[in-house]
Structure formats: structure tokens, C-alpha cells
Scaffold this motif. Structure first.
Motif, mmCIF file in Angstrom:
data_model
loop_
_atom_site.group_PDB
_atom_site.id
_atom_site.type_symbol
_atom_site.label_atom_id
_atom_site.label_comp_id
_atom_site.label_asym_id
_atom_site.label_seq_id
_atom_site.Cartn_x
_atom_site.Cartn_y
_atom_site.Cartn_z
ATOM 1 N N LEU A 27 -4.904 -48.152 27.910
ATOM 2 C CA LEU A 27 -4.102 -47.210 27.124
ATOM 3 C C LEU A 27 -4.562 -45.797 27.482
ATOM 4 O O LEU A 27 -5.721 -45.434 27.246
ATOM 5 C CB LEU A 27 -4.298 -47.443 25.621
ATOM 6 N N CYS A 28 -3.656 -45.036 28.066
ATOM 7 C CA CYS A 28 -3.950 -43.675 28.485
ATOM 8 C C CYS A 28 -3.322 -42.702 27.492
ATOM 9 O O CYS A 28 -2.254 -42.974 26.936
ATOM 10 C CB CYS A 28 -3.386 -43.443 29.889
ATOM 11 N N GLU B 52 13.216 -46.399 19.918
ATOM 12 C CA GLU B 52 14.040 -45.311 19.402
ATOM 13 C C GLU B 52 13.207 -44.048 19.292
ATOM 14 O O GLU B 52 11.976 -44.121 19.127
ATOM 15 C CB GLU B 52 14.624 -45.669 18.035
ATOM 16 N N PRO B 53 13.834 -42.868 19.396
ATOM 17 C CA PRO B 53 13.078 -41.614 19.352
ATOM 18 C C PRO B 53 12.247 -41.508 18.078
ATOM 19 O O PRO B 53 12.733 -41.765 16.974
ATOM 20 C CB PRO B 53 14.176 -40.540 19.373
ATOM 21 N N GLY B 54 10.979 -41.177 18.263
ATOM 22 C CA GLY B 54 10.080 -41.029 17.126
ATOM 23 C C GLY B 54 9.605 -42.335 16.536
ATOM 24 O O GLY B 54 8.862 -42.334 15.543
ATOM 25 N N GLY B 55 10.011 -43.460 17.119
ATOM 26 C CA GLY B 55 9.639 -44.761 16.576
ATOM 27 C C GLY B 55 8.259 -45.218 17.015
ATOM 28 O O GLY B 55 7.639 -44.650 17.905
ATOM 29 N N LYS B 56 7.803 -46.280 16.363
ATOM 30 C CA LYS B 56 6.520 -46.872 16.705
ATOM 31 C C LYS B 56 6.691 -47.879 17.834
ATOM 32 O O LYS B 56 7.819 -48.239 18.206
ATOM 33 C CB LYS B 56 5.916 -47.550 15.477
ATOM 34 N N LEU B 57 5.595 -48.362 18.348
ATOM 35 C CA LEU B 57 5.616 -49.423 19.350
ATOM 36 C C LEU B 57 6.063 -50.721 18.693
ATOM 37 O O LEU B 57 5.540 -51.111 17.647
ATOM 38 C CB LEU B 57 4.224 -49.593 19.959
ATOM 39 N N VAL B 58 7.020 -51.399 19.323
ATOM 40 C CA VAL B 58 7.584 -52.623 18.762
ATOM 41 C C VAL B 58 7.736 -53.665 19.868
ATOM 42 O O VAL B 58 7.796 -53.321 21.054
ATOM 43 C CB VAL B 58 8.957 -52.359 18.108
ATOM 44 N N GLU C 31 -2.107 -48.530 15.891
ATOM 45 C CA GLU C 31 -3.355 -47.980 15.359
ATOM 46 C C GLU C 31 -4.199 -47.381 16.474
ATOM 47 O O GLU C 31 -4.817 -46.319 16.316
ATOM 48 C CB GLU C 31 -4.148 -49.057 14.626
ATOM 49 N N ALA C 32 -4.224 -48.057 17.645
ATOM 50 C CA ALA C 32 -5.003 -47.549 18.769
ATOM 51 C C ALA C 32 -4.471 -46.202 19.239
ATOM 52 O O ALA C 32 -5.245 -45.298 19.569
ATOM 53 C CB ALA C 32 -4.981 -48.557 19.916
ATOM 54 N N TRP C 33 -3.144 -46.053 19.262
ATOM 55 C CA TRP C 33 -2.575 -44.750 19.627
ATOM 56 C C TRP C 33 -3.019 -43.666 18.656
ATOM 57 O O TRP C 33 -3.396 -42.568 19.065
ATOM 58 C CB TRP C 33 -1.043 -44.840 19.652
ATOM 59 N N ASP C 34 -2.980 -43.953 17.356
ATOM 60 C CA ASP C 34 -3.399 -42.970 16.363
ATOM 61 C C ASP C 34 -4.879 -42.631 16.528
ATOM 62 O O ASP C 34 -5.287 -41.469 16.400
ATOM 63 C CB ASP C 34 -3.147 -43.494 14.950
#
Length: 389
Positions: free
Chosen positions: A70-71, A41-47, A356-359
Motif C-alpha cells: 500500500l503506497c 464512486e467519487p469520495g467512496g471507500k474501498l469496496v 483503516e490502513a489508508w486512514d
């Protein structure tokens, strides 16, 4: 440096598939239904998600994904920073895995062989770019995720998943000498740095500068050094000095120090710009010698500041860009890395650590690329805790 499980010993084709089956989570799904991680969903986290892969055709290869890099572009696309994408969306365009099935017309990718998939999974094959072997510039090319697949009419889904089906013409051979996890980011960061270095004929006697020392920049340093160039890293402050020298740079220029920049004037033949934030390239054009070139690899968020074009005119400089590479050039890059022991420095993460890796990527808190262990995709929390006990 690679953080995570050590490189496994070489396996023959049958053993590779047996090992893959042992580590893959047991799921009661039809063959076309694949566990994945993505944005729902827009603005959502990876699920966790379940996605559908197409039925393989005569020229297709079915790949059981082992690792996916992860790019930073995954973050931009997933968070809608480059415009809205159709959801759900599974990111990831740096896959390494094992061939589990091939179509009848595929003769050069045996079952059990290790292969890779990068940023493209198809193109028109008829345009000037495609016929010249430069399919990355095809205006009808099909991106690995978020693009309409002309075969099915559906949208492509990427490598944060356990399986993918790809036309054999867009699948790369991963040399045995490469660590499979560390090879994954080569399929984007590696080729993005390699292509302009080759295009500008970098070799012994060439003076190359690399602006920025992140995931892309550290590959540019390693590759340019392996090609025999003298490499200088341009970075803010002195915190990355030792890392730059360890990666193969011969000198480090602090871009916050006006005196160091002044001393670096007219010293470089080529400057690879990997900085993702808007910045004044006029400062760095001064480091180039006559007929030098500054190559823009990053896609800054927002417009770049204007610069004085006399900097180009008075020394016949070039300001240009570069976009990944062709399939053939990507294979050439992988073979070069295997022959010259060039690899990406990675940190291995499980599916539960992707958000967490994205952040951390956004905060530049990684040396230098994250790689997803795809064996963790689809495992429930109980399985993860029991294996970690």
C-alpha cells in the motif's frame, strides 16, 4: 520488523501453485473475471469489486497475486487528490505473486516462479528514454493502474486483486532470499530510494542525509547504509531517534533545533528529501557541502515555498528529483537487497482492513509500510471469521 504471518519455507514450483490454490478463495467466475478491492464512486471507500483482466498474449505472464504493498500514492489517486480518475479503480503497484501461465514467447519465467510488478506495465519502447533503458521517463508509459492500455483501450487496474496479466518485459524476478511480503514495497519505495543513491554514486565515504523517516525514508536509510555511506536522518523532534539509529543511521538531526541544524551545515554530500508536505528546502540546502545535491523524491500536495537561489550558486549545489527506476535497475535493486539482507519493515493487513490502513497511512501511523495479503481478497465475512476463530 514485520507484523503478520511468518515467512513460509521455500517451495518448489508445483508446491507453490498448490499452496496458492489452497489459500485462494473459491469463486465461480470466468478466468478473466478477478476479485478485487477498489474505489467504485467519487469520495467512496474501498469496496469489493470484480474486474476483468485481458486475455494473455504470446509475451504475457499471468500472475496470481500473493501480496501488494500500500503506497501513499494509492490514497492520493483513490481519493481524487491528484485529479479525477476513471472509476471503478483498483489501486496497488507493488505486487508479488506466482506465475500461473505464460505466453508462447516467454521462456525465462517458469510456471510457479515468484515474480513482481511495480509502477509500470508498458511503455512505447521506441522513444529516446525507452531505447536508453529509462522507460520510467517515457511519456507514453502505462501506469499499473488508472492508465489507458493501448492493447485493449481499457484502463489498467492494479494489485489490490487476486490476479494480473502483464507483458513479460515489465515483470521482475523476486530472489528466493527475499521474504515475499516484505519484498512488495521494494517495487516502489525501494526503487524510488535506490535509483538516486546509485545515480549519485553513493558508497563508502559518502555522507548521505535522509529528510523524513516514513515508508520511503526508512528504505533510503537502509539502502544508503548497505552501500557503505554514513547516514544522517533529519526529522522533526526526537521521537524517531532510536528508530533511525536502529535502521542504520549514524546520527539524527532534529530539524526543530536551530543549533543542531547549524552544526550540520556543510556536512552532507547528498540529501534525500522524502517529506510529502510543502516545506522550505532552503533550511536544508545549508547542510550540503560544495557540489552536494538535494534530491526531491516526494510529491508534496501544493507548491513548495520559494528559497534563496544563492544557496545553490555559492556552493555549486544541485536541486533535483528522481522517479522510480527502470525495469533493469529495479531488478538490480531487488538483487542488491537480497545480497545485503535489506528489506522493508511492514505490517500485513487483510482486505477487510484496507480502509483503516489508508486512514492510518494518512496519519503516519505505520512502521513503515502496509502490505495487503491478497489471499484475503474475495473471501466473504463468514470465511474470515471462521479462519480467525
Amino acid at each position: 520488523m514485520m507484523i503478520g504471518r511468518p515467512k513460509p519455507p521455500p517451495l518448489n514450483a508445483a508446491a507453490k501453485l498448490n499452496e496458492h490454490a489452497r489459500t485462494r478463495p473459491s469463486v465461480n467466475l470466468a478466468p478473466a473475471e478477478v476479485p478485487a478491492i477498489g474505489i467504485a464512486e467519487p469520495g467512496g471507500k474501498l469496496v469489493p469489486l470484480v474486474i476483468h483482466r485481458r486475455e494473455p498474449g504470446p509475451r504475457d505472464v499471468v500472475i496470481e497475486v500473493e501480496y501488494c504493498g500500500l503506497c501513499h500514492s494509492d490514497v492520493h489517486a483513490g481519493r481524487g487528490e491528484w485529479g479525477a480518475k476513471r472509476l471503478p479503480l483498483v489501486l496497488g503497484h507493488e505486487m508479488v505473486g506466482i506465475v500461473s501461465h505464460t505466453g508462447a514467447e516467454v521462456t525465462d519465467m517458469p510456471i510457479g516462479s515468484r515474480v513482481g510488478v511495480g509502477c509500470l506495465v508498458d511503455s512505447c519502447r521506441d522513444c529516446e528514454a525507452c531505447t536508453a533503458g529509462e522507460e520510467q521517463f517515457c511519456t507514453a508509459s502505462v501506469a499499473t493502474y488508472g492508465a489507458r492500455d493501448p492493447r485493449t483501450g481499457e484502463y489498467t487496474q492494479g494489485g489490490y486483486a487476486t490476479r494480473i496479466v502483464v507483458d513479460a518485459g515489465y515483470v521482475l524476478r523476486i530472489p528466493d532470499a527475499l521474504d515475499p511480503a516484505a519484498a512488495a514495497p521494494l517495487l516502489c519505495a525501494g526503487i524510488t530510494a535506490y535509483s538516486p543513491l546509485r545515480h549519485h554514486q553513493v558508497g563508502p565515504g559518502t555522507r548521505v542525509g535522509v529528510l523524513g523517516l516514513g515508508g520511503l525514508g526508512h528504505m533510503a536509510v537502509k539502502l544508503a547504509a548497505a552501500m557503505g555511506a554514513e547516514v544522517s536522518v533529519l526529522t522533526r523532534g526526537s521521537a524517531k531517534r532510536e528508530s533511525a539509529l536502529h535502521l542504520g543511521a549514524s546520527s539524527v538531526i532534529d530539524t526543530l533545533d536551530a543549533e543542531q541544524l547549524h552544526k550540520a551545515a556543510d556536512s552532507l554530500d547528498l540529501l534525500i528529501d522524502t517529506v510529502s508536505a510543502p516545506h522550505d528546502i532552503g533550511l536544508y540546502l545549508k547542510t550540503l557541502r560544495r557540489d552536494g545535491a538535494l534530491v526531491q523524491l516526494s510529491l508534496p500536495e501544493g507548491p513548495m515555498p520559494a528559497f534563496d537561489t544563492r544557496a545553490l550558486v555559492f556552493k555549486r549545489l544541485s536541486y533535483t528529483g528522481s522517479l522510480i527506476g527502470s525495469i533493469a535497475e529495479t531488478q538490480q535493486m531487488l538483487d542488491f537487497c537480497a545480497e545485503n539482507q535489506v528489506k522493508c519493515d511492514i505490517e500485513l493487513v487483510g482486505a477487510e482492513g484496507l480502509n483503516e490502513a489508508w486512514d492510518r497511512m494518512v496519519a503516519a501511523d505505520v512502521k513503515y509500510r502496509f502490505v495487503l495479503d491478497a489471499a484475503t481478497v474475495g473471501r466473504n465475512e463468514t470465511q474470515q471469521q471462521s479462519e480467525g476463530a
